[in-house]
Every structure is written in C-alpha cells, then in structure tokens.
Write an enzyme that holds these catalytic residues in place. Structure first.
Site, PDB file in Angstrom:
ATOM      1  N   HIS A  76       0.499  -3.934   3.890  1.00 39.22           N
ATOM      2  CA  HIS A  76      -0.294  -4.723   3.329  1.00 39.22           C
ATOM      3  C   HIS A  76       0.090  -6.377   3.879  1.00 39.22           C
ATOM      4  O   HIS A  76       1.115  -6.611   4.407  1.00 39.22           O
ATOM      5  CB  HIS A  76       0.051  -5.173   2.023  1.00 39.22           C
ATOM      6  CG  HIS A  76      -0.788  -5.921   1.032  1.00 39.22           C
ATOM      7  ND1 HIS A  76      -1.091  -7.226   0.964  1.00 39.22           N
ATOM      8  CD2 HIS A  76      -1.617  -5.354   0.133  1.00 39.22           C
ATOM      9  CE1 HIS A  76      -1.882  -7.612  -0.028  1.00 39.22           C
ATOM     10  NE2 HIS A  76      -2.708  -6.539  -0.150  1.00 39.22           N
ATOM     11  N   GLU A  91      -8.751  -4.806   4.671  1.00 36.98           N
ATOM     12  CA  GLU A  91      -8.592  -5.843   3.863  1.00 36.98           C
ATOM     13  C   GLU A  91      -8.640  -7.144   4.722  1.00 36.98           C
ATOM     14  O   GLU A  91      -7.500  -7.397   5.259  1.00 36.98           O
ATOM     15  CB  GLU A  91      -7.289  -5.939   2.978  1.00 36.98           C
ATOM     16  CG  GLU A  91      -7.210  -4.823   2.092  1.00 36.98           C
ATOM     17  CD  GLU A  91      -6.263  -5.043   0.776  1.00 36.98           C
ATOM     18  OE1 GLU A  91      -6.721  -4.968  -0.185  1.00 36.98           O
ATOM     19  OE2 GLU A  91      -5.216  -5.389   1.140  1.00 36.98           O
TER      20      GLU A  91
END
Ligand code: 13P
Length: 261
Positions: free
Chosen positions: A94, A166
C-alpha cells in the site's frame, strides 16, 4: 466470470468493539451474491474476533500488511505464516506503507512471495505520486512496481492475484484529488498489458485489477464500468455503513443491469 471484488480497507481505524459493531450492521444489509465478493480489511487486532463473527459466505477477510519472514526475532511484526487460516487476502505494498514506512520494491516483492507461499492471495497496490505523474513517469513507475513485485511468481499465481491501481494523489491520505474514470482507464489497461507481456493473455485475463482512491457510493459505479476494472478498494468510505453498503449495491446493480442487457 470474475466476481466483482469490493475490499474495504479500514486502515488504522476502529478498535475491536467498533469493528464488531460495523460488521454486525453490515451483516444485516449485505447478502451473499454469486457475482460479488466483499472483503473487509480491519486492523490486525480485530482480525481474530471478526473472523469468528462473520458469515464466510458473505464476507472474506484481508490483513492490511504482514512481514515476509515466517518467524523469528522481529519484535512487533506479524508474519504471513501466522495469518494462514485467518484471512484469505493480504494487502501488500500500500502506498502508505511505501511512503510512511519506506517499503521499497524489494520488500514488496518479498511480501508478495511470502503471501503466496503461505497460501493467501496478495492484493498488490501500485500507483504513482502526483509528482511522478506530473513528470510523465507514471508508466515507468507502474512498470517497475508490477514487474518487480511479480518477479518470483508463476503464471498461475499471477492469474489468481489481485492488483489494485491506487494513484497516490487520489487517495484521501495524500490529498484525495478525485480521479475521473477517464484519468485512470489507460493506467489500468497498461497494468493488464504488463501482465500480458510477462505471462501471456491467458494469465492476464484472469488477474483481477481493481481501483482505489477516494471511491465512495457515488463514484463506485463509474470505476466499475471501466473495461479493465474488476472491483474497488475504498478506504474512508468503507468505515461508513451507508457509503460501504452503497458501493456494494452499485456493484450489484451494475451486474444486474448487464445481465438484463
Ligand atoms: P481512500 O478511499 O480513503 O482514498 O483510501 C483508498 C485506499 O488507500 C485504499 O487502500
């Protein structure tokens, strides 16, 4: 057909009691759907209690991170090995881990390998920063992140994994600029193209590629309509019962509309 994947990343929010309360509310609204897979990623401390609470026909669990060594003197870490049998998925790489905890390409690659080795499915997050995008480096960044993370995997393992695009600039943590679907369609296609180049189209058509970055109940459908988009990864909106169930409903309605066509 690939099931539409909705993953709620709760990040470092909600203690055990709050997590359990949200899950109880979600149970009332979210039924098992054949073509939608709903995944919750609560904090590490909430995983065990939530795992005994959820109806596994309706929800699956994801950890938000883990450590790539199976065991040893690594104070404070939880290994992928320890998460076996508890979660189905683990989020790896992430941008908050890459940026706040300095996780580089090698660490992310080792975590992806450890995840697969331990029988779980990685949700590999990739994405460029605002600065990289402005500098025209998006494709290079995505290429490097994808190629290096997958470098120890076989085609079958890649076919089974999830890649979340993302863009860092679209994540609420980093400013949350809203990305229009037209801003991300090319990048998502590029990620699939990378997998085709590496493993062939028989693999790349199976890999699920999902989108994350300020997704909410209003915007989810527009992202889900993108050709190369197999799901969404909301952060903030997944903490809100109405918004999260709204996202699941959008996926449900979209699949129903497609069937009616
Ligand atoms: P937001 O939906 O809060 O922008 O977070 C996205 C994200 O980082 C999910 O992993």
């Amino acid at each position: 057909m690939k099931r539409t994947l909705i993953v709620g990343n709760w990040k470092m929010h909600l203690n055990v009691a709050q997590s359990s309360l949200l899950v109880a509310r979600l149970h009332k609204h979210i039924d098992g759907h054949r073509d939608i897979e709903v995944v919750l990623a609560p904090s590490m401390v909430a995983l065990q209690p939530i795992s005994t609470q959820i109806d596994r026909r309706r929800f699956r669990l994801a950890a938000q991170d883990a450590y790539h060594k199976d065991e040893g003197a690594y104070t404070g870490e939880v290994s992928f090995h320890m998460l076996r049998d508890l979660v189905h998925y683990v989020i790896v790489g992430h941008s908050e881990r890459r940026i706040f905890f300095n996780e580089g390409l090698d660490v992310v690659r080792d975590k992806v390998s450890a995840c697969v080795r331990n029988g779980m499915t990685p949700i590999l997050c990739v994405g460029e920063t605002a600065q990289e995008r402005a500098g025209g480096e998006t494709k290079q960044v995505l290429h490097d992140q994808v190629v290096s993370a997958l470098s120890n995997l076989t085609g079958v393992e890649v076919a089974n994994m999830v890649i979340a695009y993302e863009p860092v600039w679209a994540i609420s943590t980093f400013g949350g600029q809203i990305a229009k679907p037209s801003d991300v369609v090319g990048e998502m296609a590029f990620i699939r193209h990378q997998i085709t180049e590496l493993y062939g189209s028989h693999v790349s058509k199976h890999t699920r590629i999902i989108y994350g970055g300020s997704v909410d109940d209003h915007s989810a459908r527009a992202y889900l309509e993108i050709d190369d988009c197999d799901g969404v990864l909301p952060g903030n909106a997944s903490l809100n019962y109405h918004k999260f169930t709204g996202i699941v409903d959008s996926a449900y309605k979209m699949n129903r509309d497609k069937k009616d066509d």
